[in-house]
Write an enzyme that holds these catalytic residues in place. Structure first.
Site, PDB file in Angstrom:
ATOM      1  N   CYS A  31       7.835   8.517 -17.930  1.00  0.00           N
ATOM      2  CA  CYS A  31       8.109   7.729 -19.145  1.00  0.00           C
ATOM      3  C   CYS A  31       7.374   8.243 -20.368  1.00  0.00           C
ATOM      4  O   CYS A  31       7.766   7.942 -21.490  1.00  0.00           O
ATOM      5  CB  CYS A  31       7.697   6.272 -18.958  1.00  0.00           C
ATOM      6  SG  CYS A  31       7.630   5.698 -17.293  1.00  0.00           S
TER       7      CYS A  31
ATOM      8  N   HIS B 142      13.507   0.805 -13.390  1.00  0.00           N
ATOM      9  CA  HIS B 142      14.314   1.941 -13.817  1.00  0.00           C
ATOM     10  C   HIS B 142      14.631   2.817 -12.602  1.00  0.00           C
ATOM     11  O   HIS B 142      13.840   2.910 -11.669  1.00  0.00           O
ATOM     12  CB  HIS B 142      13.534   2.813 -14.812  1.00  0.00           C
ATOM     13  CG  HIS B 142      13.481   2.280 -16.199  1.00  0.00           C
ATOM     14  ND1 HIS B 142      12.314   2.120 -16.896  1.00  0.00           N
ATOM     15  CD2 HIS B 142      14.471   1.896 -17.053  1.00  0.00           C
ATOM     16  CE1 HIS B 142      12.564   1.656 -18.108  1.00  0.00           C
ATOM     17  NE2 HIS B 142      13.867   1.507 -18.226  1.00  0.00           N
TER      18      HIS B 142
HETATM   19  C1  CIR Z   1       9.061  -1.408 -20.271  1.00  0.00           C
HETATM   20  O1  CIR Z   1       9.167  -2.395 -19.533  1.00  0.00           O
HETATM   21  O2  CIR Z   1       9.994  -1.004 -20.955  1.00  0.00           O
HETATM   22  C2  CIR Z   1       7.722  -0.695 -20.325  1.00  0.00           C
HETATM   23  N1  CIR Z   1       6.674  -1.626 -20.199  1.00  0.00           N
HETATM   24  C3  CIR Z   1       7.652   0.354 -19.242  1.00  0.00           C
HETATM   25  C4  CIR Z   1       8.672   1.440 -19.416  1.00  0.00           C
HETATM   26  C5  CIR Z   1       8.578   2.469 -18.373  1.00  0.00           C
HETATM   27  N2  CIR Z   1       9.522   3.499 -18.621  1.00  0.00           N
HETATM   28  C6  CIR Z   1      10.123   4.205 -17.679  1.00  0.00           C
HETATM   29  O3  CIR Z   1       9.979   3.912 -16.510  1.00  0.00           O
HETATM   30  N3  CIR Z   1      10.926   5.169 -18.083  1.00  0.00           N
END
Ligand code: CIR
Length: 263
Positions: A255, A168
Site C-alpha cells: 500500500c 483488499h
Molecule cells: C484504508 O482502510 O483504506 C487504510 N486504512 C488502509 C489501506 C491499505 N491499503 C492497501 O491495502 N492497499
C-alpha cells in the site's frame, strides 16, 4: 523461484501525515504513533532505493489520514498512470490530490471515468495480466470501466471475488515472480490463482501475504519467521521490514508505494 521479470525503475511514495492517527481500520488496536510511522516509512523508502530504483516521496497530506497508502488512489502500468476512484468516502479526494504528481512522475495520466469504485489495493499485476478483486472498496462497475484502459495498455483483465472478510485483494496476496503468488490459505481457497503456483502463508502469519517483489528482493513484514523461511528456502532474497504502525490502520508493504518502470 522463476526469476523476476519486470525491473522497476521508479516508485512513488507519500510521507505519512500526522493525521494518520485518524486512519481507517476494521478493528481498533490503538492509534499509530506518527513519529514511529515516519521512521518505519523512511526505512521502507531506503529499502526500495537500495534496489537501484528512483523513489520520489510526495509531501504528507494532512487532510487525508490514509494518504500514506498511495497505492489505493492510482495504478501505474507501463509508465502510464491511471487515476482511480477509491471506495472509502474519506479517501475519494486522494485521487484528485495526486494527479499533478502523477503527471510529473509518469509518462502520461489517464482518468478512470466511472460511477463505480476501484482501489489500487485490489489490483494485482503480473507481466501480462491485471487481476482485480471485487471487495467492499472495488465494485463491478469500477472494474468494468477500468477494463478498456487496461486492455489498451496490452494486459488481460481478470475480475475475481475477494472473500468478504478481506479488506483488499492484495491484503492477502502478492506476486513473487511471474508465475508465483504468495497468498493466505483463505484467499488461495477462493480459487483465484488457478494459473499460478501458490505459496501459502503459515498459520498465524497471514499478514505476511501483503509482500512486494521489487527488483531482486521480496520485502516482507517483519515478525513472520516461518513463512519468511519458506520463501528463503524457495530461493527468494527476502528482506523483512517493520510495518507495525501501518498494520494498526490495516496497511502493509504494497500500500505504501506505486511501483513502475519508465523507458
Ligand atoms: C484504508 O482502510 O483504506 C487504510 N486504512 C488502509 C489501506 C491499505 N491499503 C492497501 O491495502 N492497499
Amino acid at each position: 523461484m522463476s526469476g523476476h521479470s519486470i525491473t522497476f525503475t521508479h516508485a512513488l511514495c507519500r510521507a505519512p501525515a500526522r493525521s494518520v492517527t485518524d486512519g481507517l481500520r476494521a478493528s481498533d488496536h490503538g492509534d499509530p504513533n506518527p513519529d514511529t510511522f515516519a521512521t518505519e516509512h523512511a526505512a521502507y523508502v531506503a529499502a526500495l532505493r537500495a534496489t537501484g530504483a528512483s523513489v520520489t516521496v510526495l509531501p504528507a497530506l494532512e487532510a487525508f489520514p490514509d494518504s500514506v497508502f498511495i497505492e489505493d488512489p492510482a495504478l501505474v502500468l507501463k509508465g502510464q498512470a491511471i487515476v482511480l476512484r477509491p471506495g472509502a468516502p474519506s479517501r475519494l479526494g486522494e485521487a484528485a490530490a495526486m494527479r499533478d504528481a502523477l503527471s510529473a512522475n509518469c509518462d502520461g495520466v489517464i482518468d478512470l471515468s466511472t460511477d463505480g469504485f476501484v482501489d489500487g489495493g485490489d489490483i494485482l499485476c503480473s507481466d501480462d495480466e491485471v487481476m482485480i478483486g471485487l471487495s467492499a472498496r472495488t465494485n463491478q462497475q469500477g472494474a468494468d470501466d477500468l477494463r478498456p484502459i487496461v486492455e489498451s495498455l496490452g494486459y488481460r483483465l481478470r475480475i475475481v471475488q475477494t472473500p468478504p472478510e478481506i479488506l483488499h485483494f492484495k491484503t492477502e496476496s502478492s506476486l513473487l515472480d511471474p508465475e508465483t503468488i504468495l497468498a493466505t490459505p483463505a484467499l488461495a481457497a477462493a480459487g483465484c490463482f488457478e494459473d499460478y503456483r501458490v505459496i501459502t502463508t503459515e498459520p498465524g502469519e497471514e499478514a505476511i501475504a501483503n509482500a512486494i517483489r521489487f527488483n531482486d528482493t521480496v520485502f516482507v513484514s517483519a515478525g513472520f519467521p516461518r513463512t519468511t523461511e519458506t520463501l528463503s528456502k524457495a530461493g527468494y532474497k527476502v528482506v523483512p521490514l517493520e510495518t507495525s504502525q501501518a498494520a494498526l490502520v490495516d496497511g502493509g508493504l504494497s500500500c505504501m508505494s506505486l511501483r513502475y518502470s519508465r523507458a
